[in-house]
Motif scaffolding. Structure first.
Motif, PDB file in Angstrom:
ATOM      1  N   LEU A  70     -48.425  62.685 123.219  1.00 13.00           N
ATOM      2  CA  LEU A  70     -48.837  64.239 122.707  1.00 13.00           C
ATOM      3  C   LEU A  70     -50.511  64.552 122.799  1.00 13.00           C
ATOM      4  CD1 LEU A  70     -45.787  65.693 121.040  1.00 13.00           C
ATOM      5  CD2 LEU A  70     -46.676  66.268 123.905  1.00 13.00           C
ATOM      6  N   ASP A  74     -50.803  71.146 122.087  1.00 10.42           N
ATOM      7  CA  ASP A  74     -49.040  70.821 122.942  1.00 10.42           C
ATOM      8  C   ASP A  74     -49.054  71.073 120.746  1.00 10.42           C
ATOM      9  OD1 ASP A  74     -48.788  69.731 124.582  1.00 10.42           O
ATOM     10  OD2 ASP A  74     -49.585  67.581 124.297  1.00 10.42           O
ATOM     11  N   ASP A 105     -58.529  68.466 123.673  1.00  3.15           N
ATOM     12  CA  ASP A 105     -57.989  67.572 124.109  1.00  3.15           C
ATOM     13  C   ASP A 105     -58.759  66.732 124.845  1.00  3.15           C
ATOM     14  OD1 ASP A 105     -55.340  69.152 123.263  1.00  3.15           O
ATOM     15  OD2 ASP A 105     -55.061  69.715 125.485  1.00  3.15           O
TER      16      ASP A 105
END
Length: 347
Positions: A70, A74, A105
């Motif tokens: 993840l 998320d 990310d």
């Protein structure tokens, strides 16, 4: 390696400002904690440390770790959805999605854009705040307050999320015990209640390299050499953090409260950066704050970066203790150093 010793000591940058005329309110909050719990005893098995050492110096007893498959977005999504539900707001009406995180990310595309798309907030402007590190949430909230002054903007989703476990060296006995992974969200909406919203703010900054991630940018691109050196992990001078935080946090809180025409003891809540319990105690003692007004989440979550002060906000909101007319301060300090405090009133 770029360090403070290699740069001329810069001057302090400081700015204090008044509130804004268009009122807004915290309409709902949300929180996401990864299910994996890492206790001090577990860290003591792999690091040269102990539960007693960690608890005495930080007040932290456990923290969360995000699953390896993840990413920060998320967690952000998992915090955003309950915040929207609590506010009674559909994703389709969100005007701005802000993500405050120093562990986005990827360099691009934008983490805020990833969150916006996953939520279906198709009309929203995505904005990312990152390089103030743990203070990114302060800057994001100040920006959200100003955006809400525009009559075409009525709803802002602000998510603070950090996954510090991805940039902490597994064998770092200092940074390795401090940080936890978490996300917290707040939905801000315009309101007709006079006097609500941002009352004042106080910000400051002073360039140092006492907390830094050296590699991964244009000055030191990631390479086999930087990976071997571990230069893409966070480096932290704990003494410098202590001295700066215990000085600047009380200063900026006192200045913002005074600018709002209030006294510290008249403020109802203080949602502070959850860095270290000893820093929190030092700051609240210096200000004479009743400890019950400054909720602590770091004991079970660790230092969750930009999310920290929003976890404290959620703690109070979810318990029904943020009442109409309540005044509250949100304050944090981050790498750089950058710091700030905002004084607000709930509608």
């Amino acid at each position: 390696m770029t360090t403070l010793a290699h740069v001329e000591q810069p001057q302090l940058c400081h700015q204090t400002g008044d509130g804004l005329p268009v009122p807004f309110s915290v309409a709902g909050t949300g929180l996401h904690l990864p299910p994996t719990v890492i206790t001090n005893a577990m860290l003591a098995e792999v690091l040269d440390t102990s539960d007693e050492w960690i608890t005495t110096r930080t007040g932290i007893r456990e923290r969360r770790r995000l699953a390896p498959e993840l990413a920060t977005s998320d967690m952000a999504l998992a915090a955003a959805r309950p915040a929207l539900s609590a506010a009674g707001v559909e994703a389709s009406v969100i005007d701005v999605v802000i993500v405050a995180s120093y562990t986005g990310d990827m360099p691009f595309p934008s983490t805020a854009l990833i969150v916006k798309d996953a939520l279906g907030a198709h009309r929203a402007l995505p904005l990312d705040f990152s390089q103030a590190a743990c203070a990114s949430g302060v800057q994001a909230l100040l920006t959200a307050a100003h955006l809400l002054q525009n009559r075409s903007i009525r709803t802002v989703l602000l998510v603070a999320a950090d996954c510090a476990s991805r940039i902490t060296h597994p064998q770092d006995r200092t940074a390795g015990v401090f940080f936890g992974d978490a996300a917290a969200a707040a939905v801000l909406t315009r309101t007709d209640t006079p006097g609500a919203g941002l009352l004042s703010y106080d910000l400051g900054s002073q360039l140092t390299y006492d907390v830094q991630v050296r590699a991964g940018g244009s000055r030191m691109p990631t390479s086999p050499a930087t990976l071997a050196e571990g230069a893409h992990y966070v480096e932290m001078d704990g003494r410098a953090v202590w001295e700066t935080a215990t000085t600047r946090i009380p200063e900026c809180i006192e200045a913002s409260v005074r600018r709002a025409g209030l006294t510290v003891d008249s403020v109802d809540h203080f949602f502070l950066h959850q860095a270290n319990l000893n820093i929190l105690r030092e700051a609240t003692t210096a200000l004479g704050i009743d400890p019950s007004k400054a909720p602590v989440t770091l004991d079970r979550l660790g230092n969750t970066g930009a999310a920290g002060m929003f976890t404290a906000l959620h703690h109070t909101v979810s318990a029904g203790r943020l009442k109409p007319g309540d005044t509250f301060v949100m304050s944090a300090i981050g790498a750089g150093f950058q710091w700030g405090a905002l004084c607000l009133r709930q509608a």
